[in-house]
Write an enzyme that holds these catalytic residues in place. Structure first.
Site, PDB file in Angstrom:
ATOM      1  N   GLN A 137       0.844  -1.200   0.000  1.00  0.00           N
ATOM      2  CA  GLN A 137       0.000   0.000   0.000  1.00  0.00           C
ATOM      3  C   GLN A 137       0.879   1.250   0.000  1.00  0.00           C
ATOM      4  O   GLN A 137       1.712   1.434   0.896  1.00  0.00           O
ATOM      5  CB  GLN A 137      -0.917   0.042   1.218  1.00  0.00           C
ATOM      6  CG  GLN A 137      -1.909   1.204   1.064  1.00  0.00           C
ATOM      7  CD  GLN A 137      -2.818   1.400   2.251  1.00  0.00           C
ATOM      8  OE1 GLN A 137      -2.359   1.545   3.371  1.00  0.00           O
ATOM      9  NE2 GLN A 137      -4.108   1.418   1.994  1.00  0.00           N
ATOM     10  N   TYR A 187      -5.443  11.151   3.877  1.00  0.00           N
ATOM     11  CA  TYR A 187      -4.079  11.315   3.376  1.00  0.00           C
ATOM     12  C   TYR A 187      -4.074  12.057   2.032  1.00  0.00           C
ATOM     13  O   TYR A 187      -5.114  12.465   1.535  1.00  0.00           O
ATOM     14  CB  TYR A 187      -3.373   9.954   3.319  1.00  0.00           C
ATOM     15  CG  TYR A 187      -3.332   9.315   4.683  1.00  0.00           C
ATOM     16  CD1 TYR A 187      -2.941  10.060   5.796  1.00  0.00           C
ATOM     17  CD2 TYR A 187      -3.729   8.004   4.890  1.00  0.00           C
ATOM     18  CE1 TYR A 187      -2.931   9.503   7.069  1.00  0.00           C
ATOM     19  CE2 TYR A 187      -3.725   7.445   6.156  1.00  0.00           C
ATOM     20  CZ  TYR A 187      -3.336   8.198   7.240  1.00  0.00           C
ATOM     21  OH  TYR A 187      -3.340   7.665   8.504  1.00  0.00           O
ATOM     22  N   ARG A 194      -7.776   2.203  -2.881  1.00  0.00           N
ATOM     23  CA  ARG A 194      -8.525   2.069  -1.628  1.00  0.00           C
ATOM     24  C   ARG A 194      -9.293   3.349  -1.319  1.00  0.00           C
ATOM     25  O   ARG A 194      -8.710   4.441  -1.307  1.00  0.00           O
ATOM     26  CB  ARG A 194      -7.585   1.767  -0.462  1.00  0.00           C
ATOM     27  CG  ARG A 194      -8.370   1.649   0.835  1.00  0.00           C
ATOM     28  CD  ARG A 194      -7.726   0.793   1.863  1.00  0.00           C
ATOM     29  NE  ARG A 194      -8.771   0.022   2.510  1.00  0.00           N
ATOM     30  CZ  ARG A 194      -8.738  -0.383   3.770  1.00  0.00           C
ATOM     31  NH1 ARG A 194      -7.694  -0.163   4.510  1.00  0.00           N
ATOM     32  NH2 ARG A 194      -9.749  -1.039   4.286  1.00  0.00           N
ATOM     33  N   ARG A 252      -8.370  -6.156  11.781  1.00  0.00           N
ATOM     34  CA  ARG A 252      -8.170  -6.451  13.201  1.00  0.00           C
ATOM     35  C   ARG A 252      -8.176  -7.947  13.514  1.00  0.00           C
ATOM     36  O   ARG A 252      -7.402  -8.394  14.355  1.00  0.00           O
ATOM     37  CB  ARG A 252      -9.204  -5.703  14.033  1.00  0.00           C
ATOM     38  CG  ARG A 252      -8.899  -4.211  14.107  1.00  0.00           C
ATOM     39  CD  ARG A 252     -10.078  -3.405  14.592  1.00  0.00           C
ATOM     40  NE  ARG A 252     -11.142  -3.391  13.598  1.00  0.00           N
ATOM     41  CZ  ARG A 252     -12.335  -2.845  13.774  1.00  0.00           C
ATOM     42  NH1 ARG A 252     -12.624  -2.284  14.927  1.00  0.00           N
ATOM     43  NH2 ARG A 252     -13.237  -2.850  12.810  1.00  0.00           N
TER      44      ARG A 252
HETATM   45  C1  LIG Z   1      -3.727  -0.977  13.791  1.00  0.00           C
HETATM   46  C2  LIG Z   1      -4.383  -0.575  12.503  1.00  0.00           C
HETATM   47  C3  LIG Z   1      -3.628   0.018  11.502  1.00  0.00           C
HETATM   48  C4  LIG Z   1      -4.220   0.367  10.273  1.00  0.00           C
HETATM   49  N1  LIG Z   1      -3.431   0.879   9.268  1.00  0.00           N
HETATM   50  C5  LIG Z   1      -3.961   1.072   8.030  1.00  0.00           C
HETATM   51  C6  LIG Z   1      -3.129   1.431   6.931  1.00  0.00           C
HETATM   52  O1  LIG Z   1      -1.885   1.547   7.023  1.00  0.00           O
HETATM   53  N2  LIG Z   1      -3.733   1.632   5.735  1.00  0.00           N
HETATM   54  C7  LIG Z   1      -5.090   1.503   5.564  1.00  0.00           C
HETATM   55  O2  LIG Z   1      -5.596   1.697   4.456  1.00  0.00           O
HETATM   56  N3  LIG Z   1      -5.895   1.146   6.592  1.00  0.00           N
HETATM   57  C8  LIG Z   1      -5.363   0.901   7.810  1.00  0.00           C
HETATM   58  N4  LIG Z   1      -6.179   0.483   8.839  1.00  0.00           N
HETATM   59  C9  LIG Z   1      -7.609   0.245   8.586  1.00  0.00           C
HETATM   60  C10 LIG Z   1      -7.849  -1.244   8.269  1.00  0.00           C
HETATM   61  O3  LIG Z   1      -7.208  -1.615   7.048  1.00  0.00           O
HETATM   62  C11 LIG Z   1      -9.355  -1.570   8.157  1.00  0.00           C
HETATM   63  O4  LIG Z   1      -9.934  -0.759   7.163  1.00  0.00           O
HETATM   64  C12 LIG Z   1     -10.126  -1.364   9.460  1.00  0.00           C
HETATM   65  O5  LIG Z   1      -9.425  -1.902  10.558  1.00  0.00           O
HETATM   66  C13 LIG Z   1     -11.512  -2.008   9.382  1.00  0.00           C
HETATM   67  O6  LIG Z   1     -11.405  -3.382   9.051  1.00  0.00           O
HETATM   68  P1  LIG Z   1     -11.604  -4.530  10.165  1.00  0.00           P
HETATM   69  O7  LIG Z   1     -12.996  -4.366  10.712  1.00  0.00           O
HETATM   70  O8  LIG Z   1     -11.456  -5.842   9.451  1.00  0.00           O
HETATM   71  O9  LIG Z   1     -10.582  -4.320  11.229  1.00  0.00           O
HETATM   72  C14 LIG Z   1      -5.611   0.139  10.065  1.00  0.00           C
HETATM   73  C15 LIG Z   1      -6.358  -0.436  11.092  1.00  0.00           C
HETATM   74  C16 LIG Z   1      -5.763  -0.809  12.285  1.00  0.00           C
HETATM   75  C17 LIG Z   1      -6.602  -1.493  13.352  1.00  0.00           C
END
Ligand SMILES: Cc1cc2nc3c(=O)[nH]c(=O)nc-3n(C[C@H](O)[C@H](O)[C@H](O)COP(=O)(O)O)c2cc1C
Length: 376
Positions: free
Chosen positions: A99, A181, A228, A313
């Protein structure tokens, strides 16, 4: 016949063994100089049961770094360091894309190289704080507005980063156009008050994202490029009066490029169905995200809401998530205090299901994972 989560999938030029995608997560473990380390190699290899891993937000150029301990893909040392990671992942059967995350104004100079600048479409500060090692939480800084010729240079940095990512063994790249961003800063009026060709009308505000995708696709092939989005995401002080219009127009504009996929997250606005919007306006495959568990993901793929589902997560404390979903095994909860701390703890030490059972002497309980800990 409806599709299953465990069926293969072709996303452009990228072949997936199954439709379970690991979503990108910033985990702040990079070493000096933005280098991924052996810890990254172990962490991603443990999670290579996914059909596709989208590696954490990575800066395409030093100016695009805003957080501490995030990795880069701008120089040879970083390319070589990433090669070890992609080699381990791909030999275990997963595809892997990187990414590209240029944070724009979401930054502090404390997290940047001395010669790096904080740049954005307009000189408008993001209200809020950001963590820096040795400083704690500090106010985000006022960015310098990019001159028009500098916008072209930033697009070229993305192009070069994509070329570097392929040299590092990735199957492709994903452009991070969410979470406030740089690409999103160009899209929205709250951060883009330019009066040149990159600001003003919605069409002009789309230009940066469209031209960046064109440049990347021109260099590595559209079939290796994902985008994304999360329509209406207010993260990092963003505001959009009409996300349906913004993202409908964006997807209409990028569809002719023939990208590998669109990675779309649920809108925080309950009135806006981001998945349906993406289906209407984007001609290619969808990876849908946010809040899925095994059952809801299976339904989303079976009913055609998305071609694949990404999990973030759940992958933190369940390195073997695809196997757990396949066998209906319980899911472990993660420790949110270790999300962004350096070192192996809370990163590579979450065991696979059998090992967990043996270590704990009992089956893991299916705990509800809180919505806290949501980061970039
Ligand atoms: C610790 C953490 C770091 C994340 N870092 C990014 C990232 O670098 N780039 C991004 O597009 N989304 C990032 N996200 C968002 C996740 O990709 C995702 O969209 C979000 O956690 C919801 O999905 P989930 O319900 O499966 O956790 C991050 C989420 C978490 C929890």
């Amino acid at each position: 016949m409806s599709a299953s989560l465990f069926e293969p999938l072709q996303l452009g030029d990228i072949a997936l063994a199954n439709r379970i995608v690991m979503a990108p997560m910033t985990r702040s473990r990079a070493g000096e100089g933005g280098l991924p380390t052996g810890l990254h190699q172990a962490y991603y290899a443990q999670r290579a049961g996914a059909g596709l891993i989208v590696a954490e937000g990575t800066y395409p150029s030093r100016h695009g770094k805003g957080y501490c301990r995030t990795p880069g893909i701008e120089n040879t040392a970083q390319i070589y360091a990433w090669r070890d990671v992609t080699g381990s992942v791909r030999s275990r059967g997963a595809a892997m894309v990187l990414q590209l995350m240029h944070v724009g104004r979401v930054a502090t100079r404390h997290n940047k190289a001395p010669d790096a600048q904080t740049v954005a479409p307009s000189a408008i500060r993001a209200r809020g704080t950001i963590y820096a090692d040795g400083q704690g939480l500090v106010e985000m800084e006022v960015p310098r507005a990019l001159a028009e010729n500098e916008v072209t240079a930033v697009i070229d940095e993305y192009r070069q980063a994509a070329v570097n990512a392929l040299a590092a063994g990735f199957d492709g790249v994903e452009l991070h156009c969410s979470s406030g961003y740089l690409p999103m800063q160009f899209l929205l009026l709250c951060t883009n008050q330019r009066t040149d060709g990159y600001g003003g009308s919605l069409r002009a505000r789309l230009r940066f994202v469209v031209e960046t995708l064109e440049a990347i696709a021109g260099a590595i092939g559209a079939g290796r490029v994902g985008l994304r989005i999360c329509p209406g995401n207010p993260y990092n002080d963003m505001h959009d009066d009409d996300p349906a219009a913004t993202y409908g127009a964006l997807l209409d504009a990028v569809t002719p490029l023939g990208l590998a996929y669109l990675h779309v997250s649920r809108s925080p606005d309950p009135a806006l169905d981001a998945f349906a919007l993406a289906r209407r306006h984007f001609g290619g495959a969808l990876i849908v995200n946010d809040g899925f568990d095994g059952a809801s993901a299976a339904r989303a793929v079976a009913s055609g809401v998305g071609e694949a589902v990404s999990f973030a997560r759940h992958f933190i404390a369940n390195p073997d998530l695809p196997q757990r979903l396949r066998h209906g095994a319980p899911l472990a909860a993660f420790d949110r205090t270790l999300l962004h701390t350096p070192g192996a703890r809370g990163y590579t030490d979450y065991p696979a299901y059998e090992a967990y059972e043996a270590a704990a002497g009992l089956a893991a309980t299916g705990q509800v994972i809180s919505q806290e800990g949501l980061q970039p």
